[in-house]
Design a protein around this motif. Structure first.
Motif, PDB file in Angstrom:
ATOM      1  N   PHE A  98     -52.369-104.837   5.112  1.00 16.98           N
ATOM      2  CA  PHE A  98     -51.712-105.817   5.985  1.00 16.98           C
ATOM      3  C   PHE A  98     -50.604-106.576   5.257  1.00 16.98           C
ATOM      4  CE2 PHE A  98     -51.081-109.714   8.330  1.00 16.98           C
ATOM      5  CZ  PHE A  98     -51.081-109.290   9.637  1.00 16.98           C
ATOM      6  N   PRO A  99     -50.852-107.175   4.082  1.00 16.68           N
ATOM      7  CA  PRO A  99     -49.731-107.851   3.396  1.00 16.68           C
ATOM      8  C   PRO A  99     -48.611-106.905   3.009  1.00 16.68           C
ATOM      9  CG  PRO A  99     -51.681-107.775   1.991  1.00 16.68           C
ATOM     10  CD  PRO A  99     -52.112-107.347   3.342  1.00 16.68           C
ATOM     11  N   VAL A 100     -48.952-105.661   2.646  1.00 14.53           N
ATOM     12  CA  VAL A 100     -47.911-104.681   2.312  1.00 14.53           C
ATOM     13  C   VAL A 100     -47.055-104.377   3.539  1.00 14.53           C
ATOM     14  CG1 VAL A 100     -47.484-102.335   1.503  1.00 14.53           C
ATOM     15  CG2 VAL A 100     -49.304-103.688   0.474  1.00 14.53           C
ATOM     16  N   ALA A 101     -47.701-104.132   4.666  1.00 17.07           N
ATOM     17  CA  ALA A 101     -46.961-103.832   5.895  1.00 17.07           C
ATOM     18  C   ALA A 101     -46.122-105.023   6.341  1.00 17.07           C
ATOM     19  CB  ALA A 101     -47.942-103.428   7.001  1.00 17.07           C
ATOM     20  N   TYR A 102     -46.659-106.221   6.201  1.00 15.82           N
ATOM     21  CA  TYR A 102     -45.913-107.425   6.586  1.00 15.82           C
ATOM     22  C   TYR A 102     -44.694-107.620   5.687  1.00 15.82           C
ATOM     23  CZ  TYR A 102     -45.115-112.176   8.262  1.00 15.82           C
ATOM     24  OH  TYR A 102     -44.560-113.288   8.833  1.00 15.82           O
ATOM     25  N   VAL A 183     -49.874-100.324  11.038  1.00 21.45           N
ATOM     26  CA  VAL A 183     -49.822-101.781  10.955  1.00 21.45           C
ATOM     27  C   VAL A 183     -48.374-102.243  10.815  1.00 21.45           C
ATOM     28  CG1 VAL A 183     -50.508-103.786   9.589  1.00 21.45           C
ATOM     29  CG2 VAL A 183     -52.148-101.962  10.017  1.00 21.45           C
ATOM     30  N   PHE A 184     -47.598-101.538   9.997  1.00 18.52           N
ATOM     31  CA  PHE A 184     -46.177-101.861   9.857  1.00 18.52           C
ATOM     32  C   PHE A 184     -45.444-101.713  11.179  1.00 18.52           C
ATOM     33  CE2 PHE A 184     -42.105 -99.579   9.490  1.00 18.52           C
ATOM     34  CZ  PHE A 184     -41.300-100.640   9.098  1.00 18.52           C
ATOM     35  N   ALA A 185     -45.712-100.631  11.900  1.00 16.52           N
ATOM     36  CA  ALA A 185     -45.044-100.409  13.189  1.00 16.52           C
ATOM     37  C   ALA A 185     -45.379-101.520  14.180  1.00 16.52           C
ATOM     38  CB  ALA A 185     -45.447 -99.052  13.754  1.00 16.52           C
ATOM     39  N   GLY A 220     -51.908-102.091  16.148  1.00 15.42           N
ATOM     40  CA  GLY A 220     -51.649-101.315  14.948  1.00 15.42           C
ATOM     41  C   GLY A 220     -52.844-101.270  14.019  1.00 15.42           C
ATOM     42  N   MET A 221     -53.554-102.392  13.912  1.00 15.90           N
ATOM     43  CA  MET A 221     -54.735-102.422  13.050  1.00 15.90           C
ATOM     44  C   MET A 221     -55.843-101.538  13.615  1.00 15.90           C
ATOM     45  SD  MET A 221     -54.964-106.368  11.665  1.00 15.90           S
ATOM     46  CE  MET A 221     -55.016-107.133  13.285  1.00 15.90           C
TER      47      MET A 221
END
Length: 299
Positions: A98-102, A183-185, A220-221
């Protein structure tokens, strides 16, 4: 011409190639597995077309020395270990991704494309090579032990292989890209005006995360969790290479039954149990999504 192809008959004919592919690559193979799971094990391996429930019975019971039926939990232990490791892998992948995708979603378009490419880069390397690299890292006198020893943090750590920890590390490493991408999308589609409105209303970062970012990125999650949880149920390389074959999961148990054990009906029965578990999980998740969508439309 357009009216001709708009008829229901033409629509059915146009989908016939897709139906044929599904029939040949999905329905017929599953039907063969079902038939084999209800067959009898052959005297020299393989199977005979004689209906029997012995394979499903063997999942829970064994015949004792005196002929009585005894409960045998060994396969249930493997199923429980598989479900536990798959669930932990999904949770850890979600927390780490999640933090990486954000972070990726907040970058400029050019940097965003480069970072997404780096996330997908491991897929260009064979899964065997990627998993085998962790043997060099976690093994006895491996990279991790040498690094900690050079920092004078330990004297002798020993090997971390042949355990659930090594398998969990390998599973997270192998499948985390499948969590980052959806999650990024989902985060990328967030309306940043909502974030600004939250800050204008004196909402803290935690409140913004909990009330806006997480609910809007939930699709996404959920998609990422399915993409990670389902394949980890049938993982083979991680238990074989990192678990050393001592800590089995359902994937390499099925492989062993079709390979060295030559008990095809039992392997097919385990595969059917795994497939039914996946189908139940997907059906429950689909019903949950439909329920949430219905509630949102009724508001």
């Amino acid at each position: 011409m357009m009216r001709r192809f708009s008829k229901p008959g033409w629509n059915v004919l146009g989908l016939m190639p897709a139906y044929a592919i599904m029939l040949l690559t999905l329905i017929i193979p599953i039907g063969i597995v079902v038939v084999v799971s209800f067959s009898t094990r052959g005297p020299y391996g393989g199977f005979d077309y004689v209906f029997s429930l012995a394979s499903y019975k063997q999942l829970l019971f064994n015949d004792g020395w005196t002929g009585e039926i005894e409960f045998n939990p060994q396969y249930l232990i493997i199923v429980g270990r598989t479900l536990l490791l798959s669930s932990l892998t999904t949770i850890l992948c979600l927390i780490l991704s999640f933090p990486v995708a954000y972070f990726i979603a907040l970058q400029r378009p050019s940097i965003k494309v480069a970072l997404v490419y780096l996330v997908t880069l491991p897929f260009w390397v064979s899964m065997i090579v990627r998993v085998y690299s962790w043997i060099i890292i976690l093994g006895n006198d491996g990279v991790l032990e040498k690094t900690l020893r050079s920092l004078h943090l330990i004297d002798d750590m020993g090997s971390l292989l042949s355990g659930n920890t090594a398998m969990l590390i390998g599973l997270v490493y192998s499948y985390i890209p499948l969590m980052i991408l959806p999650v990024f999308a989902s985060i990328e589609k967030l309306d940043h005006n909502l974030l600004e409105a939250s800050h204008d209303l004196y909402g803290s970062r935690w409140t913004t995360l909990r009330r806006i970012i997480l609910p809007l990125s939930a699709p996404g999650m959920i998609a990422g969790s399915i993409l990670v949880f389902v394949p980890t149920l049938g993982a083979v390389l991680e238990p074989t290479l990192l678990g050393g074959g001592k800590q089995m999961m359902m994937g390499n148990l099925i492989q062993m039954q079709f390979g060295g054990a030559r008990n095809w009906p039992l392997g097919a029965a385990i595969a059917m149990v795994l497939m039914v578990a996946v189908m139940i999980f997907l059906i429950l998740q689909g019903l949950r999504s439909m329920r949430i969508e219905a509630l949102e439309q009724s508001r």
